[in-house]
Motif scaffolding. Sequence first.
Motif, PDB file in Angstrom:
ATOM      1  N   THR A 130      13.202  -4.628  -1.723  1.00 48.47           N
ATOM      2  CA  THR A 130      12.203  -5.194  -0.830  1.00 48.47           C
ATOM      3  C   THR A 130      10.839  -4.605  -1.170  1.00 48.47           C
ATOM      4  OG1 THR A 130      12.659  -3.449   0.794  1.00 48.47           O
ATOM      5  CG2 THR A 130      13.844  -5.530   1.041  1.00 48.47           C
ATOM      6  N   LYS A 131       9.820  -5.422  -1.012  1.00 53.05           N
ATOM      7  CA  LYS A 131       8.469  -4.980  -1.306  1.00 53.05           C
ATOM      8  C   LYS A 131       7.932  -4.137  -0.149  1.00 53.05           C
ATOM      9  CE  LYS A 131       7.958  -7.276  -5.217  1.00 53.05           C
ATOM     10  NZ  LYS A 131       7.714  -6.598  -6.509  1.00 53.05           N
ATOM     11  N   PRO A 132       7.139  -3.099  -0.440  1.00 53.92           N
ATOM     12  CA  PRO A 132       6.538  -2.315   0.643  1.00 53.92           C
ATOM     13  C   PRO A 132       5.519  -3.146   1.399  1.00 53.92           C
ATOM     14  CG  PRO A 132       5.602  -1.689  -1.473  1.00 53.92           C
ATOM     15  CD  PRO A 132       6.741  -2.618  -1.770  1.00 53.92           C
ATOM     16  N   ASP A 133       5.285  -2.814   2.670  1.00 51.98           N
ATOM     17  CA  ASP A 133       4.272  -3.533   3.440  1.00 51.98           C
ATOM     18  C   ASP A 133       2.963  -2.754   3.536  1.00 51.98           C
ATOM     19  OD1 ASP A 133       5.026  -1.509   5.131  1.00 51.98           O
ATOM     20  OD2 ASP A 133       5.527  -2.794   6.826  1.00 51.98           O
ATOM     21  N   ARG A 134       2.989  -1.484   3.058  1.00 56.27           N
ATOM     22  CA  ARG A 134       1.742  -0.712   3.007  1.00 56.27           C
ATOM     23  C   ARG A 134       1.864   0.358   1.941  1.00 56.27           C
ATOM     24  NH1 ARG A 134       4.575   3.179   3.795  1.00 56.27           N
ATOM     25  NH2 ARG A 134       5.343   4.080   5.698  1.00 56.27           N
ATOM     26  N   ILE A 135       0.739   0.815   1.451  1.00 53.67           N
ATOM     27  CA  ILE A 135       0.703   1.904   0.478  1.00 53.67           C
ATOM     28  C   ILE A 135      -0.400   2.867   0.887  1.00 53.67           C
ATOM     29  CG2 ILE A 135       1.556   0.528  -1.456  1.00 53.67           C
ATOM     30  CD1 ILE A 135      -1.379   0.345  -2.436  1.00 53.67           C
ATOM     31  N   PHE A 136      -0.393   4.048   0.279  1.00 48.67           N
ATOM     32  CA  PHE A 136      -1.497   4.995   0.431  1.00 48.67           C
ATOM     33  C   PHE A 136      -2.223   5.094  -0.902  1.00 48.67           C
ATOM     34  CE2 PHE A 136       1.119   6.084   3.980  1.00 48.67           C
ATOM     35  CZ  PHE A 136       0.246   6.564   4.951  1.00 48.67           C
ATOM     36  N   ILE A 137      -3.540   5.046  -0.864  1.00 48.22           N
ATOM     37  CA  ILE A 137      -4.344   5.215  -2.062  1.00 48.22           C
ATOM     38  C   ILE A 137      -5.254   6.424  -1.891  1.00 48.22           C
ATOM     39  CG2 ILE A 137      -4.304   2.745  -2.618  1.00 48.22           C
ATOM     40  CD1 ILE A 137      -7.255   2.663  -1.620  1.00 48.22           C
ATOM     41  N   SER A 139      -8.865   7.667  -2.281  1.00 55.23           N
ATOM     42  CA  SER A 139     -10.211   7.128  -2.400  1.00 55.23           C
ATOM     43  C   SER A 139     -11.212   8.124  -1.827  1.00 55.23           C
ATOM     44  CB  SER A 139     -10.321   5.797  -1.644  1.00 55.23           C
ATOM     45  OG  SER A 139     -11.601   5.233  -1.769  1.00 55.23           O
ATOM     46  N   GLU A 140     -12.176   8.515  -2.651  1.00 53.69           N
ATOM     47  CA  GLU A 140     -13.218   9.466  -2.243  1.00 53.69           C
ATOM     48  C   GLU A 140     -12.614  10.750  -1.685  1.00 53.69           C
ATOM     49  OE1 GLU A 140     -15.809   7.381   0.418  1.00 53.69           O
ATOM     50  OE2 GLU A 140     -16.678   6.147  -1.180  1.00 53.69           O
ATOM     51  N   GLY A 141     -11.561  11.241  -2.341  1.00 50.06           N
ATOM     52  CA  GLY A 141     -10.978  12.528  -1.983  1.00 50.06           C
ATOM     53  C   GLY A 141     -10.066  12.526  -0.777  1.00 50.06           C
ATOM     54  N   ARG A 142      -9.728  11.354  -0.265  1.00 53.73           N
ATOM     55  CA  ARG A 142      -8.824  11.299   0.901  1.00 53.73           C
ATOM     56  C   ARG A 142      -7.793  10.209   0.704  1.00 53.73           C
ATOM     57  NH1 ARG A 142     -11.342   7.680   5.232  1.00 53.73           N
ATOM     58  NH2 ARG A 142     -12.842   6.431   4.070  1.00 53.73           N
ATOM     59  N   LEU A 143      -6.681  10.342   1.440  1.00 58.73           N
ATOM     60  CA  LEU A 143      -5.639   9.319   1.409  1.00 58.73           C
ATOM     61  C   LEU A 143      -5.948   8.241   2.437  1.00 58.73           C
ATOM     62  CD1 LEU A 143      -2.306  11.320   1.092  1.00 58.73           C
ATOM     63  CD2 LEU A 143      -3.276   9.747  -0.574  1.00 58.73           C
ATOM     64  N   VAL A 144      -5.880   7.005   2.008  1.00 57.05           N
ATOM     65  CA  VAL A 144      -6.172   5.872   2.878  1.00 57.05           C
ATOM     66  C   VAL A 144      -4.966   4.949   2.910  1.00 57.05           C
ATOM     67  CG1 VAL A 144      -7.688   3.892   3.305  1.00 57.05           C
ATOM     68  CG2 VAL A 144      -8.628   5.984   2.292  1.00 57.05           C
ATOM     69  N   LYS A 145      -4.523   4.583   4.107  1.00 58.48           N
ATOM     70  CA  LYS A 145      -3.423   3.637   4.225  1.00 58.48           C
ATOM     71  C   LYS A 145      -3.954   2.215   4.091  1.00 58.48           C
ATOM     72  CE  LYS A 145      -1.430   2.583   8.207  1.00 58.48           C
ATOM     73  NZ  LYS A 145      -0.601   2.684   9.422  1.00 58.48           N
ATOM     74  N   ILE A 146      -3.309   1.437   3.222  1.00 60.58           N
ATOM     75  CA  ILE A 146      -3.678   0.040   3.030  1.00 60.58           C
ATOM     76  C   ILE A 146      -2.489  -0.834   3.427  1.00 60.58           C
ATOM     77  CG2 ILE A 146      -4.368  -1.733   1.377  1.00 60.58           C
ATOM     78  CD1 ILE A 146      -6.542   0.317   1.722  1.00 60.58           C
ATOM     79  N   VAL A 147      -2.669  -1.674   4.440  1.00 57.29           N
ATOM     80  CA  VAL A 147      -1.657  -2.674   4.801  1.00 57.29           C
ATOM     81  C   VAL A 147      -1.822  -3.829   3.826  1.00 57.29           C
ATOM     82  CG1 VAL A 147      -0.803  -4.224   6.598  1.00 57.29           C
ATOM     83  CG2 VAL A 147      -1.702  -1.962   7.217  1.00 57.29           C
ATOM     84  N   LEU A 148      -0.800  -4.098   3.038  1.00 56.53           N
ATOM     85  CA  LEU A 148      -0.950  -4.990   1.890  1.00 56.53           C
ATOM     86  C   LEU A 148      -1.359  -6.411   2.258  1.00 56.53           C
ATOM     87  CD1 LEU A 148       1.987  -3.801  -0.380  1.00 56.53           C
ATOM     88  CD2 LEU A 148      -0.413  -3.139  -0.456  1.00 56.53           C
ATOM     89  N   ASN A 149      -0.788  -6.967   3.316  1.00 50.66           N
ATOM     90  CA  ASN A 149      -1.134  -8.356   3.631  1.00 50.66           C
ATOM     91  C   ASN A 149      -2.536  -8.508   4.205  1.00 50.66           C
ATOM     92  OD1 ASN A 149      -0.817  -7.509   6.278  1.00 50.66           O
ATOM     93  ND2 ASN A 149       1.014  -8.730   6.677  1.00 50.66           N
ATOM     94  N   GLU A 150      -3.240  -7.379   4.439  1.00 49.17           N
ATOM     95  CA  GLU A 150      -4.637  -7.437   4.884  1.00 49.17           C
ATOM     96  C   GLU A 150      -5.612  -7.492   3.706  1.00 49.17           C
ATOM     97  OE1 GLU A 150      -5.364  -4.141   7.458  1.00 49.17           O
ATOM     98  OE2 GLU A 150      -4.164  -4.966   9.115  1.00 49.17           O
TER      99      GLU A 150
END
Length: 235
Positions: A130-137, A139-150
């Motif tokens: 199954t594909k994940p629905d969010r990842i962490f990237i 960016s600018e020295g911090r972890l940012v949660k990205i909800v993929l369908n957004e």
Amino acid sequence: MDKFTCIVADDEPLGREVIETFIKEIPFLTLVASFGDSVEALLYLQNHQVDIMFSDIQMPKINGMELVHALVNPPVIIFVTAHRDFALDSFDAGATDYLVKPVRFDRFLKAVNRAKERVLTSKATTSPETKPDRIFIKSEGRLVKIVLNEILYIEAQGDYLKIVIPENSYTTQATLKSMDEILDKQLFFRVQRSFILNIEAVKTVSGNMIELTNGKSIAIALNKKEEFFKLLGIK
């Protein structure tokens, strides 16, 4: 003989070296990466499938348990730590075993055999990935949660990606190929060499130009147009 891939995450160089040495002594284990930074381990695991992870618990930035909880599909976990007090919490986090430093090879081998059986059981019973629905990237020295369908679109910029969501955008070091592999192919489409877009963000299509809901215009490659139209349901 089945081979099992593994990584090590430990901010202490000596601790990493001991586990790396033990791994190399076991024929059915293959060390694919080793990290002194838990954030780098997290980012690696979001883009690579690994069977077993050996992780310290107390690490800066994010600790071992936070690392596991941040993953959608974590590998089989063996925690390696100097502190016995974390044993109960480690099993609550889904760990297969818990090794206390200094680690003895016989105890390490017992944990590895237990992990191997868990990997084999998981592979035998797991349905298609199954594909994940969010990842962490990062960016600018911090972890940012990205909800993929957004995500509206992703743009390659050299060794970096610009990920655009409504009201914001983030730049992170990654490849478009790595993102393409984790995104839902029914929702995201690579319209050309430098862009992946969310088909739900498409507002208009005119000739070879696509306008998105945020006003961004992107050209579609000629050899991608027929497939793109089919995904949109356009005949």
